[in-house]
Design a protein around this motif. Structure first.
Motif, PDB file in Angstrom:
ATOM      1  N   ASP A 710       0.848  -1.182   0.000  1.00 34.77           N
ATOM      2  CA  ASP A 710       0.000   0.000   0.000  1.00 34.77           C
ATOM      3  C   ASP A 710       0.891   1.242   0.000  1.00 34.77           C
ATOM      4  O   ASP A 710       1.749   1.402   0.869  1.00 34.77           O
ATOM      5  N   PHE A 711       0.692   2.109  -0.959  1.00 33.87           N
ATOM      6  CA  PHE A 711       1.550   3.287  -1.105  1.00 33.87           C
ATOM      7  C   PHE A 711       1.460   4.199   0.121  1.00 33.87           C
ATOM      8  O   PHE A 711       2.459   4.774   0.551  1.00 33.87           O
ATOM      9  N   ARG A 712       0.267   4.324   0.687  1.00 34.63           N
ATOM     10  CA  ARG A 712       0.060   5.271   1.785  1.00 34.63           C
ATOM     11  C   ARG A 712       0.572   4.725   3.111  1.00 34.63           C
ATOM     12  O   ARG A 712       1.291   5.415   3.840  1.00 34.63           O
ATOM     13  N   THR A 713       0.245   3.476   3.430  1.00 38.52           N
ATOM     14  CA  THR A 713       0.641   2.914   4.726  1.00 38.52           C
ATOM     15  C   THR A 713       1.962   2.164   4.660  1.00 38.52           C
ATOM     16  O   THR A 713       2.586   1.937   5.689  1.00 38.52           O
ATOM     17  N   ARG A 714       2.348   1.739   3.452  1.00 39.50           N
ATOM     18  CA  ARG A 714       3.566   0.955   3.195  1.00 39.50           C
ATOM     19  C   ARG A 714       3.484  -0.468   3.754  1.00 39.50           C
ATOM     20  O   ARG A 714       4.477  -1.178   3.808  1.00 39.50           O
ATOM     21  N   GLU A 715       2.287  -0.879   4.140  1.00 38.61           N
ATOM     22  CA  GLU A 715       2.082  -2.264   4.545  1.00 38.61           C
ATOM     23  C   GLU A 715       1.971  -3.157   3.317  1.00 38.61           C
ATOM     24  O   GLU A 715       1.560  -2.710   2.243  1.00 38.61           O
ATOM     25  N   MET A 716       2.285  -4.436   3.488  1.00 41.58           N
ATOM     26  CA  MET A 716       2.101  -5.380   2.398  1.00 41.58           C
ATOM     27  C   MET A 716       0.612  -5.626   2.197  1.00 41.58           C
ATOM     28  O   MET A 716      -0.098  -6.006   3.121  1.00 41.58           O
ATOM     29  N   ALA A 717       0.133  -5.375   0.981  1.00 36.97           N
ATOM     30  CA  ALA A 717      -1.286  -5.556   0.672  1.00 36.97           C
ATOM     31  C   ALA A 717      -1.565  -6.939   0.107  1.00 36.97           C
ATOM     32  O   ALA A 717      -2.619  -7.530   0.349  1.00 36.97           O
ATOM     33  N   VAL A 718      -0.623  -7.468  -0.666  1.00 38.80           N
ATOM     34  CA  VAL A 718      -0.737  -8.794  -1.277  1.00 38.80           C
ATOM     35  C   VAL A 718       0.648  -9.417  -1.251  1.00 38.80           C
ATOM     36  O   VAL A 718       1.645  -8.748  -1.573  1.00 38.80           O
ATOM     37  N   SER A 719       0.712 -10.679  -0.878  1.00 36.68           N
ATOM     38  CA  SER A 719       2.000 -11.385  -0.895  1.00 36.68           C
ATOM     39  C   SER A 719       2.005 -12.436  -1.992  1.00 36.68           C
ATOM     40  O   SER A 719       0.953 -12.971  -2.367  1.00 36.68           O
ATOM     41  N   TYR A 720       3.162 -12.703  -2.495  1.00 35.69           N
ATOM     42  CA  TYR A 720       3.340 -13.682  -3.564  1.00 35.69           C
ATOM     43  C   TYR A 720       2.891 -15.059  -3.114  1.00 35.69           C
ATOM     44  O   TYR A 720       3.213 -15.511  -2.010  1.00 35.69           O
ATOM     45  N   ASN A 721       2.118 -15.749  -3.978  1.00 31.28           N
ATOM     46  CA  ASN A 721       1.650 -17.101  -3.696  1.00 31.28           C
ATOM     47  C   ASN A 721       2.327 -18.052  -4.675  1.00 31.28           C
ATOM     48  O   ASN A 721       1.977 -18.081  -5.862  1.00 31.28           O
ATOM     49  N   PRO A 722       3.307 -18.819  -4.228  1.00 30.61           N
ATOM     50  CA  PRO A 722       4.057 -19.692  -5.160  1.00 30.61           C
ATOM     51  C   PRO A 722       3.215 -20.780  -5.795  1.00 30.61           C
ATOM     52  O   PRO A 722       3.591 -21.344  -6.824  1.00 30.61           O
ATOM     53  N   GLY A 723       2.055 -21.063  -5.233  1.00 28.85           N
ATOM     54  CA  GLY A 723       1.221 -22.128  -5.777  1.00 28.85           C
ATOM     55  C   GLY A 723       0.157 -21.642  -6.735  1.00 28.85           C
ATOM     56  O   GLY A 723      -0.744 -22.413  -7.096  1.00 28.85           O
ATOM     57  N   SER A 724       0.222 -20.375  -7.146  1.00 29.98           N
ATOM     58  CA  SER A 724      -0.842 -19.833  -7.975  1.00 29.98           C
ATOM     59  C   SER A 724      -0.267 -18.977  -9.093  1.00 29.98           C
ATOM     60  O   SER A 724       0.802 -18.374  -8.948  1.00 29.98           O
ATOM     61  N   SER A 725      -0.987 -18.929 -10.198  1.00 32.18           N
ATOM     62  CA  SER A 725      -0.620 -18.024 -11.293  1.00 32.18           C
ATOM     63  C   SER A 725      -1.480 -16.769 -11.271  1.00 32.18           C
ATOM     64  O   SER A 725      -1.275 -15.861 -12.074  1.00 32.18           O
ATOM     65  N   GLN A 726      -2.466 -16.746 -10.375  1.00 32.59           N
ATOM     66  CA  GLN A 726      -3.388 -15.623 -10.305  1.00 32.59           C
ATOM     67  C   GLN A 726      -3.031 -14.696  -9.153  1.00 32.59           C
ATOM     68  O   GLN A 726      -2.456 -15.114  -8.140  1.00 32.59           O
ATOM     69  N   GLY A 727      -3.397 -13.437  -9.336  1.00 27.76           N
ATOM     70  CA  GLY A 727      -3.203 -12.464  -8.280  1.00 27.76           C
ATOM     71  C   GLY A 727      -4.416 -12.389  -7.378  1.00 27.76           C
ATOM     72  O   GLY A 727      -5.111 -13.387  -7.158  1.00 27.76           O
ATOM     73  N   SER A 859      18.510   3.011  12.904  1.00 28.35           N
ATOM     74  CA  SER A 859      17.432   2.183  12.360  1.00 28.35           C
ATOM     75  C   SER A 859      16.250   2.138  13.304  1.00 28.35           C
ATOM     76  O   SER A 859      16.383   2.288  14.520  1.00 28.35           O
ATOM     77  N   SER A 860      15.075   1.930  12.715  1.00 29.97           N
ATOM     78  CA  SER A 860      13.858   1.668  13.476  1.00 29.97           C
ATOM     79  C   SER A 860      13.042   0.660  12.682  1.00 29.97           C
ATOM     80  O   SER A 860      13.162   0.575  11.456  1.00 29.97           O
ATOM     81  N   TYR A 861      12.190  -0.083  13.391  1.00 31.25           N
ATOM     82  CA  TYR A 861      11.447  -1.152  12.726  1.00 31.25           C
ATOM     83  C   TYR A 861      10.007  -1.145  13.200  1.00 31.25           C
ATOM     84  O   TYR A 861       9.734  -1.093  14.395  1.00 31.25           O
ATOM     85  N   ASP A 862       9.093  -1.162  12.253  1.00 28.78           N
ATOM     86  CA  ASP A 862       7.667  -1.281  12.547  1.00 28.78           C
ATOM     87  C   ASP A 862       7.267  -2.719  12.254  1.00 28.78           C
ATOM     88  O   ASP A 862       7.106  -3.110  11.084  1.00 28.78           O
ATOM     89  N   GLY A 863       7.129  -3.523  13.293  1.00 30.69           N
ATOM     90  CA  GLY A 863       6.843  -4.938  13.114  1.00 30.69           C
ATOM     91  C   GLY A 863       5.472  -5.199  12.529  1.00 30.69           C
ATOM     92  O   GLY A 863       5.267  -6.194  11.826  1.00 30.69           O
ATOM     93  N   GLY A 864       4.501  -4.322  12.832  1.00 28.60           N
ATOM     94  CA  GLY A 864       3.167  -4.501  12.283  1.00 28.60           C
ATOM     95  C   GLY A 864       3.142  -4.303  10.779  1.00 28.60           C
ATOM     96  O   GLY A 864       2.521  -5.083  10.053  1.00 28.60           O
ATOM     97  N   LYS A 865       3.826  -3.287  10.300  1.00 29.32           N
ATOM     98  CA  LYS A 865       3.851  -2.996   8.869  1.00 29.32           C
ATOM     99  C   LYS A 865       5.007  -3.694   8.149  1.00 29.32           C
ATOM    100  O   LYS A 865       5.054  -3.728   6.926  1.00 29.32           O
ATOM    101  N   LYS A 866       5.956  -4.218   8.931  1.00 27.29           N
ATOM    102  CA  LYS A 866       7.166  -4.841   8.392  1.00 27.29           C
ATOM    103  C   LYS A 866       7.960  -3.852   7.527  1.00 27.29           C
ATOM    104  O   LYS A 866       8.297  -4.125   6.369  1.00 27.29           O
TER     105      LYS A 866
END
Length: 907
Positions: A710-727, A859-866
């Motif tokens: 997500d551009f605004r929050t920088r959280e991961m919105a979708v992660s890669y699924n190695p078992g699928s060809s679809q998004g 450095s700083s780390y946001d564990g919720g947003k990774k």
């Protein structure tokens, strides 16, 4: 009698198929090309042919490999010189050196003559054999070449307001002939041509590779696309003049093909950095005070405004190169005041030179206008100033007159760019409308008496006003409709030029050649980097000009259709493009204008513009919500303006697309293809998901199978699924606060917080802290580039006065290399912050400098947003960085041998 009837039947069939055969013994072949002669089967007999459209009996054929992925095929008349567009792009033609094609094999059949092209594995890519079905017909005023392609996904054939895929029905027709037509929807029925002429298309093969075909012509042409039973399409080129001059392209991706095509027609020019900012125009500002009020209100409402434009209102009686000194008194001082505030000014200049104006008589004195076949004098049409003449760009004096006029205008208003309009050429009367007093005008009469026209004795023979009265075929309905007469003729230096340089052949080149003359003015007279906006366009226009999509309407359909229009111009090599935001014709409304301001802010060229007598459509006309939506969307774009500019710069270097549908990057994903009308990518790593329908407070982006953030929050919105060809399809709120954007994993994006810092001018970005966003893919890798220059200097690429960073992240290491360097640095180039999206833990970081020293990062780390954020308090530029190692602690050290030696000397 029976024999005679059979003979006549055979003749009739021959006429229908118009077959040619290769003449034995004429073939000449070397490593890179074949040449041979062809002859019509109809040429062996005497026959009664129409004098106005005779068949070409003897032809010559050239087939040559000009590049490993490009084949050139040309068929021309062996007996007589025919019209061919001039070669405007000699520099890019030199790019090609003969090479053996690495993935195309060309074959031809001798009788009937036909060609077909296959992949290296034998898959047919193009097929012109009659059985395909294909065709070859070559007459004086009707040329047809049919080729079968193995796809029902065909893109290009512009300019049209139409879906991106041009195969809309079982038989679709698209006409190309530049015309002042405000955005007619082209449903595939033909005769809906608009401002541009791009006889180029690409298509996606079943193997997902891309092929393309360019017909180098400036004549009126219809493309007819017929679906075949086997999933293929037969593409018929139906032109009314010239020769057959084709280029065939075949490669792995769309951008591979487009880069080859753009190197042929001319890679896009590099516009100014500020041209990516937000622009405001309005037809109907009656005084300069109205313009000033709009500029002030943008600041009052804290909405970024980069450029103010003037439509024809500023002119004296709508005459080019004039300013109304009553209504627009003080325009020069106003433009200087704009510059003092880091803002810019662009006026319109139309195609027609007002009859009996100062510059009309200058043109007549130089004999530099297009001529009428009726009067054998200056052809007169009618546009905004009334009767008007049109410069003849083939005449060696026309460019000088144009430059003189622009320079005179510059003395009254220090403009930063020029908007060239009505340049199809548009005409309000049919063909021509000479005023009654034209031949009695004493001033012009004296000038005419002094003129000695080249080849004046040929006028009557070569310039019959009825030459094109009974054409056998007419693409686009009527060639003289809203245009000057096709019998109008141009300057020439020999009999062939005099015979061929007619509007019938050259009409679509006028705006293109005007773009060249205007570009030359900026380069040679002002000595400034050009910014030019045109309406009329032809293959190669992007080398000289930018473009807007013309006069559109204030409705949701036109808003949606602008996405396909933007994609098309990327194909044609005109990347800096946009539509009039909120719509030009008709009244807009709060929701439509708000959503268009949001989406249009992410066009490369973002301008709000509307027509005279329509209600104002400034953001503040619709209340606080639209003010907020506008300022936030513009600043969202400004936050990645360095990314936009880098993409624009690299397209100028290499060609290819800047804005693109998802399937350009994900060709195997069928769902990505289906989303073409509704989403777009900016470069390879940003996806924009606008709201395109009324009463909709949601957006539904589809993100192909990889990591997305997500551009605004920088959280991961979708992660890669190695078992699928679809998004994955998302269901997201769409408010007035922001536009939904996503960052593709694997990309590195230069980001500046334009929203948080309330940036109003693009120049502020030169000193605003930059955050390098590293968006990790599923292999924890990323890459990206950043171009740095002053954004305005002339010949930046040619003189190599830019810095070109290449960033790569792999194995917890961010490497920095320079593809090109120069000596000017800007504050935003200092290493301040790196944000790593998709990081799994907090880690330290260490900068390794090119001098051998190191510098620690906090450095700083946001564990919720990774999100791992690394920050530097130093003042090193990215050009001084060799790499940054993640997970390494280091002390800030810098060995300066000169300082150490001085210290020893003092001791």
């Amino acid at each position: 009698e029976i024999f005679a009837l059979l003979f006549l039947l055979a003749v009739s069939l021959a006429d229908d198929n118009n077959h040619y055969y290769v003449q034995t013994g004429t073939e000449v072949k070397d490593t890179y090309k074949w040449t041979f002669d062809i002859k019509s089967h109809n040429s062996y007999r005497l026959r009664d042919v129409k004098a106005s459209n005779p068949e070409i009996m003897n032809g010559k054929v050239l087939m040559e490999s000009v590049d490993e992925k490009v084949l050139h095929v040309k068929i021309w008349d062996a007996d007589k010189v025919r019209w061919e567009p001039p070669v405007f792009n000699e520099k890019q033609y030199d790019y090609y050196t003969p090479k053996v094609m690495d993935n195309m094999r060309v074959s031809y059949n001798e009788d009937p003559f036909a060609i077909w092209i296959t992949d290296s594995d034998g898959t047919i890519i193009f097929d012109s054999r009659p059985s395909a079905p294909g065709s070859l017909k070559f007459n004086d005023k009707y040329l047809e070449f049919g080729v079968k392609v193995p796809s029902e996904r065909i893109f290009g054939i512009g300019e049209h307001v139409a879906p991106f895929n041009k195969v809309q029905r079982d038989e679709s027709k698209y006409s190309l002939w530049n015309k002042d037509a405000p955005s007619p929807y082209s449903d595939g029925s033909g005769n809906r041509n608009t401002y541009g002429h791009h006889p180029f298309f690409t298509y996606q093969l079943p193997n997902k590779k891309i092929a393309g075909m360019f017909f180098r012509t400036s004549n009126a042409i219809d493309y007819v696309l017929k679906k075949n039973y086997d999933g293929s399409t037969s593409v018929y080129h139906k032109a009314i003049g010239g020769v057959f001059d084709f280029y065939f392209f075949y490669s792995g991706t769309m951008d591979d093909v487009l880069k080859k095509y753009h190197s042929l027609i001319g890679r896009p020019y590099l516009p100014t950095f500020w041209s990516l900012g937000f622009h405001q125009c309005r037809y109907g500002w009656h005084t300069l005070d109205e313009v000033k009020d709009v500029v002030n209100k943008y600041d009052q409402y804290d909405i970024p405004l980069e450029v103010i434009w003037n439509d024809i209102d500023y002119m004296d009686a709508y005459a080019d190169f004039t300013v109304d000194n009553n209504r627009f008194a003080g325009l020069l001082q106003f433009t200087k005041a704009m510059h003092a505030k880091d803002q810019y000014f662009v006026p319109i200049v139309d195609a027609g030179i007002k009859y009996k104006s100062e510059y009309y008589y200058k043109g007549v004195a130089k004999d530099a206008f297009i001529k009428s076949a009726n009067t054998k004098k200056t052809l007169i049409g009618k546009v905004w100033p009334g009767e008007a003449a049109f410069l003849d760009w083939f005449h060696p004096e026309s460019e000088g007159i144009w430059h003189e006029g622009l320079q005179h205008l510059y003395s009254m208003a220090e403009f930063d760019g020029i908007w060239i309009d009505m340049n199809e050429i548009a005409n309000f009367c049919y063909g021509e409308c000479p005023p009654k007093d034209m031949l009695e005008d004493e001033k012009a009469k004296g000038i005419w008496a002094q003129i000695k026209r080249s080849l004046s004795d040929k006028d009557d023979a070569n310039h019959d006003p009825h030459e094109f009265d009974n054409l056998p075929y007419v693409p686009g309905g009527n060639l003289n409709d809203k245009a000057i007469s096709v019998t109008g003729y141009h300057y020439s230096t020999n009999d062939d030029e005099d015979r061929l340089r007619k509007e019938y052949n050259t009409h679509v080149l006028w705006g293109f050649m005007e773009s060249i003359a205007t570009n030359t003015y900026f380069n040679k007279v002002l000595k400034k980097r050009p910014f030019i906006l045109t309406r009329s366009n032809w293959a190669g226009s992007g080398k000289y000009t930018s473009l807007w999509l013309g006069d559109n309407f204030s409705n949701w359909d036109n808003m949606r259709q602008s996405i396909a229009g933007m994609f098309g111009m990327q194909m044609y090599g005109i990347p800096l493009v946009g539509a009039d935001m909120c719509g030009f014709i008709g009244g807009s409304n709060k929701e439509l204008c708000g959503r268009w301001m949001q989406m249009g802010s992410f066009y490369p060229f973002s301008r709000n513009h509307n027509a005279i007598n329509n209600p104002d459509q400034y953001p503040w006309n619709y209340g606080d919500d639209i003010v907020k939506a506008s300022k936030n969307a513009i600043r969202q774009k400004y936050s990645i303006l360095r990314y936009y500019y880098t993409n624009l710069f690299e397209v100028s270097l290499e060609g290819g697309s800047m804005m693109k549908p998802l399937f350009f990057e994900f060709p195997e994903d069928e769902t990505a293809y289906s989303k073409t009308p509704y989403m777009f990518m900016a470069g390879k790593y940003i996806v924009v998901s606008p709201v395109l329908f009324q009463n909709n407070w949601k957006t539904y982006p589809y993100l192909p199978n990889c990591n997305w953030y997500d551009f605004r929050t920088r959280e991961m919105a979708v992660s890669y699924n190695p078992g699928s060809s679809q998004g994955k399809n998302l269901d997201l709120d769409a408010t007035w606060d922001y536009v939904v954007l996503h960052i593709r994993g694997g990309g590195i994006i230069p980001f500046q917080d334009a929203l948080g810092n309330r940036v109003r001018r693009t120049k502020e970005l030169l000193s605003l802290e930059l955050d390098l966003i590293v968006a990790l893919d599923h292999e924890n890798k990323a890459q990206g580039r950043m171009v740095v220059d002053d954004g305005v200097s002339l010949d930046t690429i040619e003189n190599k006065i830019y810095r070109h960073y290449d960033f790569k992240y792999e194995n917890n290491k961010l490497s920095v290399s320079l593809l090109n360097d120069y000596d000017q640095h800007f504050d935003f180039e200092k290493v301040k912050k790196i944000s790593i999206l998709g990081a799994t833990s907090q880690q330290n970081g260490c900068i390794h400098l090119t001098t051998g020293g190191t510098q620690a990062l906090t450095s700083s780390y946001d564990g919720g947003k990774k999100v791992l954020t690394l920050t530097s308090t130093g003042d090193k530029y990215w050009s001084e960085v060799s790499f940054i190692q993640i997970g390494e602690s280091c002390q800030t050290t810098q060995l300066n041998l000169l300082t150490s030696f001085d210290g020893l000397q003092k001791l």
